[in-house]
Design a protein around this motif. Structure first.
Motif, mmCIF file in Angstrom:
data_model
loop_
_atom_site.group_PDB
_atom_site.id
_atom_site.type_symbol
_atom_site.label_atom_id
_atom_site.label_comp_id
_atom_site.label_asym_id
_atom_site.label_seq_id
_atom_site.Cartn_x
_atom_site.Cartn_y
_atom_site.Cartn_z
ATOM 1 N N LYS A 119 0.804 -1.228 0.000
ATOM 2 C CA LYS A 119 0.000 0.000 0.000
ATOM 3 C C LYS A 119 0.834 1.274 0.000
ATOM 4 C CE LYS A 119 -4.391 -1.204 2.040
ATOM 5 N NZ LYS A 119 -5.436 -0.708 2.909
ATOM 6 N N LEU A 120 2.002 1.211 0.616
ATOM 7 C CA LEU A 120 2.843 2.403 0.773
ATOM 8 C C LEU A 120 4.067 2.276 -0.123
ATOM 9 C CD1 LEU A 120 2.708 2.599 4.669
ATOM 10 C CD2 LEU A 120 1.395 3.988 3.057
ATOM 11 N N ASP A 121 4.105 3.057 -1.181
ATOM 12 C CA ASP A 121 5.241 2.971 -2.090
ATOM 13 C C ASP A 121 6.479 3.620 -1.468
ATOM 14 O OD1 ASP A 121 4.900 5.725 -2.384
ATOM 15 O OD2 ASP A 121 4.091 5.593 -4.406
ATOM 16 N N GLU A 147 3.317 5.070 14.006
ATOM 17 C CA GLU A 147 2.546 3.829 14.055
ATOM 18 C C GLU A 147 1.047 4.090 13.962
ATOM 19 O OE1 GLU A 147 3.827 0.760 13.743
ATOM 20 O OE2 GLU A 147 5.673 1.902 13.471
ATOM 21 N N VAL A 148 0.590 5.160 14.588
ATOM 22 C CA VAL A 148 -0.831 5.515 14.484
ATOM 23 C C VAL A 148 -1.155 5.886 13.038
ATOM 24 C CG1 VAL A 148 -2.638 7.117 15.236
ATOM 25 C CG2 VAL A 148 -0.986 6.229 16.896
ATOM 26 N N VAL A 149 -0.275 6.644 12.406
ATOM 27 C CA VAL A 149 -0.479 7.031 11.004
ATOM 28 C C VAL A 149 -0.565 5.786 10.124
ATOM 29 C CG1 VAL A 149 0.624 8.120 9.001
ATOM 30 C CG2 VAL A 149 0.541 9.327 11.193
ATOM 31 N N ILE A 150 0.362 4.866 10.293
ATOM 32 C CA ILE A 150 0.353 3.648 9.478
ATOM 33 C C ILE A 150 -0.919 2.840 9.735
ATOM 34 C CG2 ILE A 150 1.512 1.431 9.080
ATOM 35 C CD1 ILE A 150 4.186 2.961 9.556
ATOM 36 N N ASP A 151 -1.326 2.744 10.988
ATOM 37 C CA ASP A 151 -2.564 2.037 11.321
ATOM 38 C C ASP A 151 -3.761 2.659 10.609
ATOM 39 O OD1 ASP A 151 -4.246 0.201 13.096
ATOM 40 O OD2 ASP A 151 -5.015 2.189 13.652
ATOM 41 N N ARG A 152 -3.855 3.974 10.633
ATOM 42 C CA ARG A 152 -4.991 4.660 10.004
ATOM 43 C C ARG A 152 -4.909 4.573 8.476
ATOM 44 N NH1 ARG A 152 -8.983 4.216 11.791
ATOM 45 N NH2 ARG A 152 -7.878 2.364 12.283
ATOM 46 N N LEU A 153 -3.711 4.568 7.916
ATOM 47 C CA LEU A 153 -3.568 4.399 6.467
ATOM 48 C C LEU A 153 -4.045 3.014 6.038
ATOM 49 C CD1 LEU A 153 -0.065 6.025 5.942
ATOM 50 C CD2 LEU A 153 -2.237 6.884 5.028
ATOM 51 N N ALA A 197 -6.203 1.237 7.423
ATOM 52 C CA ALA A 197 -7.647 1.120 7.625
ATOM 53 C C ALA A 197 -8.459 1.808 6.529
ATOM 54 C CB ALA A 197 -8.024 1.705 8.987
ATOM 55 N N LEU A 198 -7.813 2.475 5.601
ATOM 56 C CA LEU A 198 -8.533 3.219 4.565
ATOM 57 C C LEU A 198 -9.128 2.346 3.461
ATOM 58 C CD1 LEU A 198 -6.412 6.448 4.017
ATOM 59 C CD2 LEU A 198 -8.722 6.266 4.960
ATOM 60 N N ASN A 199 -8.769 1.106 3.374
ATOM 61 C CA ASN A 199 -9.278 0.217 2.321
ATOM 62 C C ASN A 199 -8.936 0.708 0.920
ATOM 63 O OD1 ASN A 199 -10.387 -1.649 4.089
ATOM 64 N ND2 ASN A 199 -12.311 -0.539 4.217
ATOM 65 N N GLU A 200 -7.811 1.356 0.786
ATOM 66 C CA GLU A 200 -7.310 1.781 -0.520
ATOM 67 C C GLU A 200 -6.242 0.781 -0.951
ATOM 68 O OE1 GLU A 200 -8.184 4.711 -2.255
ATOM 69 O OE2 GLU A 200 -9.771 4.902 -0.758
ATOM 70 N N GLU A 201 -6.197 0.474 -2.239
ATOM 71 C CA GLU A 201 -5.167 -0.451 -2.712
ATOM 72 C C GLU A 201 -3.780 0.144 -2.556
ATOM 73 O OE1 GLU A 201 -5.572 -2.537 -6.402
ATOM 74 O OE2 GLU A 201 -7.750 -2.469 -6.236
ATOM 75 N N ILE A 202 -3.642 1.398 -2.968
ATOM 76 C CA ILE A 202 -2.367 2.102 -2.867
ATOM 77 C C ILE A 202 -2.643 3.476 -2.273
ATOM 78 C CG2 ILE A 202 -0.439 3.097 -4.154
ATOM 79 C CD1 ILE A 202 -0.783 0.846 -6.177
ATOM 80 N N ILE A 203 -1.814 3.876 -1.325
ATOM 81 C CA ILE A 203 -1.962 5.172 -0.672
ATOM 82 C C ILE A 203 -1.092 6.188 -1.409
ATOM 83 C CG2 ILE A 203 -1.617 6.457 1.480
ATOM 84 C CD1 ILE A 203 -3.782 4.292 1.710
ATOM 85 N N SER A 204 -1.693 7.281 -1.816
ATOM 86 C CA SER A 204 -0.924 8.332 -2.486
ATOM 87 C C SER A 204 -0.206 9.184 -1.442
ATOM 88 C CB SER A 204 -1.843 9.219 -3.325
ATOM 89 O OG SER A 204 -2.660 10.015 -2.481
ATOM 90 N N LEU A 205 0.822 9.876 -1.876
ATOM 91 C CA LEU A 205 1.550 10.773 -0.984
ATOM 92 C C LEU A 205 0.623 11.857 -0.452
ATOM 93 C CD1 LEU A 205 4.202 11.615 0.336
ATOM 94 C CD2 LEU A 205 4.719 12.921 -1.737
ATOM 95 N N GLU A 206 -0.247 12.353 -1.296
ATOM 96 C CA GLU A 206 -1.193 13.393 -0.876
ATOM 97 C C GLU A 206 -2.115 12.875 0.231
ATOM 98 O OE1 GLU A 206 -2.342 17.252 -0.877
ATOM 99 O OE2 GLU A 206 -0.740 16.380 -2.061
ATOM 100 N N ASN A 207 -2.633 11.660 0.077
ATOM 101 C CA ASN A 207 -3.485 11.069 1.112
ATOM 102 C C ASN A 207 -2.706 10.837 2.402
ATOM 103 O OD1 ASN A 207 -5.374 11.083 -0.916
ATOM 104 N ND2 ASN A 207 -5.808 8.899 -0.823
#
Length: 155
Positions: A78-80, A102-108, A110-120
């Motif tokens: 998910k995190l490039d 760690e909280v940030v990674i946990d919340r990322l 939980a977003l149900n996105e295939e890939i997380i963009s830098l903006e997100n």
């Protein structure tokens, strides 16, 4: 319209959460406004669940020693490299602690996105820092990164 949880979160953050008011907004009114704005009920519910979980997180305490993070295979998917590098940049520059990372990674995750963009990623960091009462300075620094172009980090 193809809104997702992240779109609902951004709408809530920009319209409700980042206000300097003492009175908390009414969740039912927010839900009604989101429906009227065209967001699907399912995504609204997921966004409120996401925020509820964020609010239930314990206050973050700074680690006394630097920590090295090894990402799981799910996180790597998910995190490039750019996102992982930006997380490292934020931690090295004192915006995130190991605990807040760690909280940030946990919340990322939980977003149900295939890939997380830098903006997100930037917006989620901002929301996490906003949710923590002792992170005003880090929040202000991150807010500058979100709202302004910042080419100064190395990935």
């Amino acid at each position: 319209m193809k809104e997702n949880v992240f779109d609902v979160l951004i709408y809530l953050f920009e319209n409700y959460l980042d206000r300097d008011t003492e009175q908390a907004p009414d969740p039912d009114e927010m839900r009604t406004e989101l429906l009227e704005a065209g967001f699907p009920q399912r995504e609204i519910n997921r966004a409120f669940d996401w925020l509820e979980t964020l609010g239930a997180q314990q206050p973050m305490r700074a680690a006394s020693l630097p920590a090295f993070r090894i990402f799981s295979s799910e996180e790597l998917a998910k995190l490039d490299v750019e996102c992982r590098g930006f997380l490292m940049f934020l931690e090295q520059n004192g915006i995130l602690t190991a605990a807040s990372r760690e909280v940030v990674i946990d919340r990322l995750m939980a977003l149900n996105e295939e890939i997380i963009s830098l903006e997100n990623l930037k917006w989620v960091v901002l929301m996490v820092l906003f949710s923590q009462p002792s992170e005003e300075v880090a929040f202000a620094r991150m807010e500058n990164l979100v709202y302004e172009s910042f080419p100064g980090y190395i990935h």
